[in-house]
Design a protein around this motif. Structure first.
Motif, short mmCIF file in Angstrom:
data_model
loop_
_atom_site.label_atom_id
_atom_site.label_comp_id
_atom_site.label_asym_id
_atom_site.label_seq_id
_atom_site.Cartn_x
_atom_site.Cartn_y
_atom_site.Cartn_z
N GLY A 136 0.34 24.25 8.42
CA GLY A 136 1.03 25.42 7.89
C GLY A 136 0.53 26.75 8.42
O GLY A 136 1.29 27.72 8.47
N THR A 137 -0.75 26.80 8.86
CA THR A 137 -1.31 28.08 9.30
C THR A 137 -2.22 27.89 10.50
O THR A 137 -2.72 26.78 10.76
CB THR A 137 -2.13 28.75 8.18
OG1 THR A 137 -3.30 27.94 7.91
CG2 THR A 137 -1.31 28.92 6.91
N LEU A 138 -2.47 28.98 11.21
CA LEU A 138 -3.37 28.93 12.36
C LEU A 138 -4.81 28.63 11.94
O LEU A 138 -5.47 27.81 12.60
CB LEU A 138 -3.29 30.26 13.11
CG LEU A 138 -4.10 30.37 14.41
CD1 LEU A 138 -3.71 29.29 15.39
CD2 LEU A 138 -3.91 31.75 15.02
N PRO A 139 -5.35 29.23 10.87
CA PRO A 139 -6.71 28.88 10.45
C PRO A 139 -6.86 27.39 10.14
O PRO A 139 -7.91 26.80 10.41
CB PRO A 139 -6.92 29.74 9.19
CG PRO A 139 -6.05 30.91 9.40
CD PRO A 139 -4.83 30.37 10.08
N ARG B 278 -10.56 36.84 14.90
CA ARG B 278 -10.66 36.41 13.50
C ARG B 278 -9.92 37.36 12.57
O ARG B 278 -9.35 36.95 11.55
CB ARG B 278 -12.14 36.31 13.12
CG ARG B 278 -12.41 35.67 11.79
CD ARG B 278 -13.88 35.34 11.63
NE ARG B 278 -14.73 36.50 11.83
CZ ARG B 278 -15.56 36.66 12.86
NH1 ARG B 278 -15.64 35.75 13.79
NH2 ARG B 278 -16.31 37.75 12.96
N ALA B 279 -9.91 38.63 12.92
CA ALA B 279 -9.27 39.63 12.06
C ALA B 279 -7.77 39.45 11.97
O ALA B 279 -7.15 39.80 10.96
CB ALA B 279 -9.60 41.04 12.58
N VAL B 280 -7.15 38.90 13.02
CA VAL B 280 -5.69 38.79 13.04
C VAL B 280 -5.17 37.38 12.79
O VAL B 280 -4.00 37.19 12.47
CB VAL B 280 -5.11 39.32 14.38
CG1 VAL B 280 -5.53 40.76 14.60
CG2 VAL B 280 -5.56 38.46 15.55
N MET B 281 -6.01 36.37 12.92
CA MET B 281 -5.53 35.00 12.84
C MET B 281 -5.13 34.60 11.41
O MET B 281 -4.40 33.64 11.22
CB MET B 281 -6.56 34.02 13.39
CG MET B 281 -7.80 33.83 12.54
SD MET B 281 -8.95 32.64 13.28
CE MET B 281 -8.03 31.12 13.10
N TYR B 282 -5.60 35.36 10.42
CA TYR B 282 -5.27 35.02 9.03
C TYR B 282 -4.02 35.74 8.53
O TYR B 282 -3.66 35.61 7.36
CB TYR B 282 -6.46 35.36 8.13
CG TYR B 282 -7.61 34.39 8.29
CD1 TYR B 282 -7.69 33.23 7.53
CD2 TYR B 282 -8.61 34.63 9.23
CE1 TYR B 282 -8.74 32.34 7.69
CE2 TYR B 282 -9.66 33.74 9.40
CZ TYR B 282 -9.72 32.60 8.62
OH TYR B 282 -10.76 31.71 8.79
N LEU B 283 -3.35 36.47 9.39
CA LEU B 283 -2.14 37.16 8.97
C LEU B 283 -0.98 36.19 8.82
O LEU B 283 -0.82 35.26 9.63
CB LEU B 283 -1.77 38.24 10.00
CG LEU B 283 -2.75 39.41 10.14
CD1 LEU B 283 -2.34 40.29 11.31
CD2 LEU B 283 -2.79 40.21 8.85
N LYS B 284 -0.17 36.38 7.82
CA LYS B 284 0.99 35.52 7.61
C LYS B 284 1.96 35.63 8.79
O LYS B 284 2.25 36.72 9.26
CB LYS B 284 1.72 35.92 6.32
CG LYS B 284 0.99 35.52 5.04
CD LYS B 284 1.82 35.86 3.82
CE LYS B 284 1.13 35.40 2.55
NZ LYS B 284 1.93 35.71 1.34
#
Length: 223
Positions: free
Chosen positions: A47-50, A132-138
């Motif tokens: 579902g997500t990149l992380p 890391r700062a951008v990978m958690y963005l929806k």
């Protein structure tokens, strides 16, 4: 001495699958694990990149895994309603707030929900912090990190000694099995380690050296 761990491909596939299922931060229902001569391939979707990165780290910490190939894709995040312009705006805000990313050093471009980072920083951890700062963005399905490292003056002998000392201090590494060669600001790691996780740990140690601009990890996993 580095101990050899012999694990059949069948057992390796089972162990990695169990590890993915055990980790509560991973939805392993849509993941497929294959193993061939110690090389594990992960495919399917998350579902997500992380979550994709977490799955890779989970596989790497399983005994007997010599390498991990990730073919996992991030599912279409259309339900989030995130447009490229929305992601770009949010990414710039996150980079602006990040204390470990130099101000105005990183440029963001977003296309089809893939974030591309460019610019120049002086330390590897700053480049990693930007991703890391951008990978958690929806809505983000991938991050392409093209940020360059600026070379700084470095004494090879001092850097070699510093990295060697750091390897010996690290409880996760067998210092007798890991050798760091230094050429200017470039580091090459040679030797043998017991797991993919240990191989990655050695690389992280090398990157922590002041002025390092390149790390070639030629460590082999004995499994």
């Amino acid at each position: 001495m580095t101990q050899t761990v012999q694990v059949s491909d069948k057992d390796l596939r089972t162990n990695v699958t169990n590890e993915l299922t055990f980790d509560s931060s991973i939805d392993a229902a849509h993941l497929v694990v294959l193993a061939n001569a110690g090389v594990v391939t992960l495919s399917g979707d998350v579902g997500t990149l992380p979550e994709r990165h977490t799955a890779k780290r989970a596989a790497m910490r399983v005994a007997g895994v010599q390498a991990v190939t990730v073919d996992i894709v991030v599912r279409d995040p259309g339900a989030f309603g995130a447009r490229d312009s929305d992601i770009a705006e949010a990414a710039n805000q996150m980079l602006g707030w990040a204390v470990d990313v130099p101000s105005d050093a990183v440029t963001v471009e977003v296309r089809n929900r893939v974030v591309t980072l460019s610019g120049t920083v002086t330390r590897h951890y700053e480049r990693e912090a930007a991703a890391r700062a951008v990978m958690y963005l929806k809505g983000v399905t991938a991050v392409s990190n093209t940020i360059r490292l600026m070379a700084t003056a470095s004494a090879s002998d001092d850097l070699k000694a510093a990295i060697g000392s750091a390897i010996r201090r690290n409880a996760q590494l067998d210092a007798e099995q890991v050798e760091a060669e230094v050429n200017g600001t470039e580091v090459t790691l040679r030797g043998a380690v017991r797991s993919c996780a240990e191989r990655r740990q050695a690389e992280n140690v090398a990157w922590s050296g002041a002025g390092v601009t390149s790390v070639k990890n030629q460590l082999t996993v004995t499994a």
